[in-house]
Design an enzyme around this catalytic site. Structure first.
Site, PDB file in Angstrom:
ATOM      1  N   ASP A   8       0.866  -1.177   0.000  1.00 45.87           N
ATOM      2  CA  ASP A   8       0.000   0.000   0.000  1.00 45.87           C
ATOM      3  C   ASP A   8       0.906   1.231   0.000  1.00 45.87           C
ATOM      4  O   ASP A   8       2.136   1.124  -0.166  1.00 45.87           O
ATOM      5  CB  ASP A   8      -0.992  -0.028   1.178  1.00 45.87           C
ATOM      6  CG  ASP A   8      -0.316   0.192   2.529  1.00 45.87           C
ATOM      7  OD1 ASP A   8       0.927   0.282   2.593  1.00 45.87           O
ATOM      8  OD2 ASP A   8      -1.049   0.286   3.535  1.00 45.87           O
ATOM      9  N   CYS A  65       3.389  -3.037   4.024  1.00 49.71           N
ATOM     10  CA  CYS A  65       2.557  -1.888   4.388  1.00 49.71           C
ATOM     11  C   CYS A  65       3.309  -1.128   5.480  1.00 49.71           C
ATOM     12  O   CYS A  65       4.513  -1.335   5.665  1.00 49.71           O
ATOM     13  CB  CYS A  65       1.152  -2.315   4.808  1.00 49.71           C
ATOM     14  SG  CYS A  65       1.047  -3.358   6.267  1.00 49.71           S
ATOM     15  N   THR A  67       3.165  -1.175   8.846  1.00 56.12           N
ATOM     16  CA  THR A  67       3.646  -2.041   9.929  1.00 56.12           C
ATOM     17  C   THR A  67       3.874  -3.481   9.484  1.00 56.12           C
ATOM     18  O   THR A  67       4.506  -4.253  10.208  1.00 56.12           O
ATOM     19  CB  THR A  67       2.610  -2.096  11.069  1.00 56.12           C
ATOM     20  OG1 THR A  67       1.377  -2.597  10.513  1.00 56.12           O
ATOM     21  CG2 THR A  67       2.394  -0.715  11.685  1.00 56.12           C
ATOM     22  N   HIS A  98      11.127 -23.734   8.758  1.00 58.02           N
ATOM     23  CA  HIS A  98      10.200 -24.435   9.650  1.00 58.02           C
ATOM     24  C   HIS A  98       8.733 -24.264   9.254  1.00 58.02           C
ATOM     25  O   HIS A  98       7.921 -25.151   9.522  1.00 58.02           O
ATOM     26  CB  HIS A  98      10.370 -23.931  11.091  1.00 58.02           C
ATOM     27  CG  HIS A  98      11.640 -24.402  11.730  1.00 58.02           C
ATOM     28  ND1 HIS A  98      11.897 -24.305  13.081  1.00 58.02           N
ATOM     29  CD2 HIS A  98      12.762 -24.971  11.188  1.00 58.02           C
ATOM     30  CE1 HIS A  98      13.095 -24.796  13.355  1.00 58.02           C
ATOM     31  NE2 HIS A  98      13.645 -25.201  12.224  1.00 58.02           N
ATOM     32  N   HIS A 133       8.463 -30.700  10.424  1.00 56.78           N
ATOM     33  CA  HIS A 133       7.794 -29.420  10.156  1.00 56.78           C
ATOM     34  C   HIS A 133       6.624 -29.596   9.192  1.00 56.78           C
ATOM     35  O   HIS A 133       5.622 -28.894   9.295  1.00 56.78           O
ATOM     36  CB  HIS A 133       8.806 -28.411   9.618  1.00 56.78           C
ATOM     37  CG  HIS A 133       9.965 -28.210  10.545  1.00 56.78           C
ATOM     38  ND1 HIS A 133       9.808 -27.674  11.812  1.00 56.78           N
ATOM     39  CD2 HIS A 133      11.273 -28.533  10.423  1.00 56.78           C
ATOM     40  CE1 HIS A 133      10.982 -27.651  12.414  1.00 56.78           C
ATOM     41  NE2 HIS A 133      11.889 -28.175  11.600  1.00 56.78           N
TER      42      HIS A 133
HETATM   43  C1  RB5 Z   1      -1.645   2.890   6.397  1.00 61.24           C
HETATM   44  O1  RB5 Z   1      -1.637   4.136   7.016  1.00 61.24           O
HETATM   45  C2  RB5 Z   1      -1.349   1.787   7.404  1.00 61.24           C
HETATM   46  O2  RB5 Z   1      -2.435   1.630   8.249  1.00 61.24           O
HETATM   47  C3  RB5 Z   1      -1.030   0.502   6.691  1.00 61.24           C
HETATM   48  O3  RB5 Z   1       0.080   0.718   5.851  1.00 61.24           O
HETATM   49  C4  RB5 Z   1      -0.653  -0.676   7.556  1.00 61.24           C
HETATM   50  O4  RB5 Z   1       0.343  -0.329   8.467  1.00 61.24           O
HETATM   51  C5  RB5 Z   1      -1.750  -1.403   8.159  1.00 61.24           C
HETATM   52  O5  RB5 Z   1      -1.563  -2.439   8.822  1.00 61.24           O
END
Ligand code: RB5
Length: 141
Positions: A8, A65, A67, A98, A133
């Site tokens: 994203d 993304c 996080t 694994h 595994h």
């Molecule tokens: C976008 O702002 C953010 O929420 C997305 O990139 C991600 O971190 C969501 O899990």
């Protein structure tokens, strides 16, 4: 290896680096987007990458993304996707050896670019160890 890569807006800059890194390393990359830092929705790109892995058109997928959490949640909703959110190389290697992870998730706001490319590099060269595994993976399906 043929790899499907998506992000994203939060992962866009890192995705561009990952795509270049993979191509420089000799891999074939399908870049499903996003193609600009304009705000967009991570589930769209998780779906596209997972569908390519599940169809066999790509052997593995990488999703990025902010996080890595949203991408990993979205990817793991698919029954035969084993998505691993990794913050360092050891986990990336173990996720292949694994867990036979077929999708790697990264958080661009958590993991710096140098570390992220190290993670990708280790993940790409690591193979599933099988044996006990596989039995454990069978218990998940
Ligand atoms: C976008 O702002 C953010 O929420 C997305 O990139 C991600 O971190 C969501 O899990």
């Amino acid at each position: 290896m043929k790899v499907s890569v998506g992000s994203d807006h939060g992962g866009f800059d890192l995705k561009e680096l990952v795509v270049a890194f993979l191509r420089d390393s000799g891999h074939e990359v399908v870049d499903v987007g996003c193609h600009s830092p304009t705000s967009c929705d991570y589930p769209d790109f998780a779906r596209d990458v997972c569908e390519q892995v599940l169809s066999g058109s790509c052997e593995r997928g990488i999703l990025i993304c902010g996080t890595g959490i949203g991408m990993s949640i979205a990817a793991n909703r698919h029954r035969e996707i084993r998505a691993a959110l990794c913050h360092e190389g050891f986990s990336a290697r173990m996720s292949r050896e694994h867990n036979n992870a077929n999708v790697l998730c990264l958080g661009a706001r958590v993991t710096g670019p140098e570390l992220a490319l190290d993670i990708v590099g280790q993940w790409m060269v690591s193979e599933f160890a099988g044996g006990r595994h596989q039995r454990r993976l069978d218990m998940l399906s």
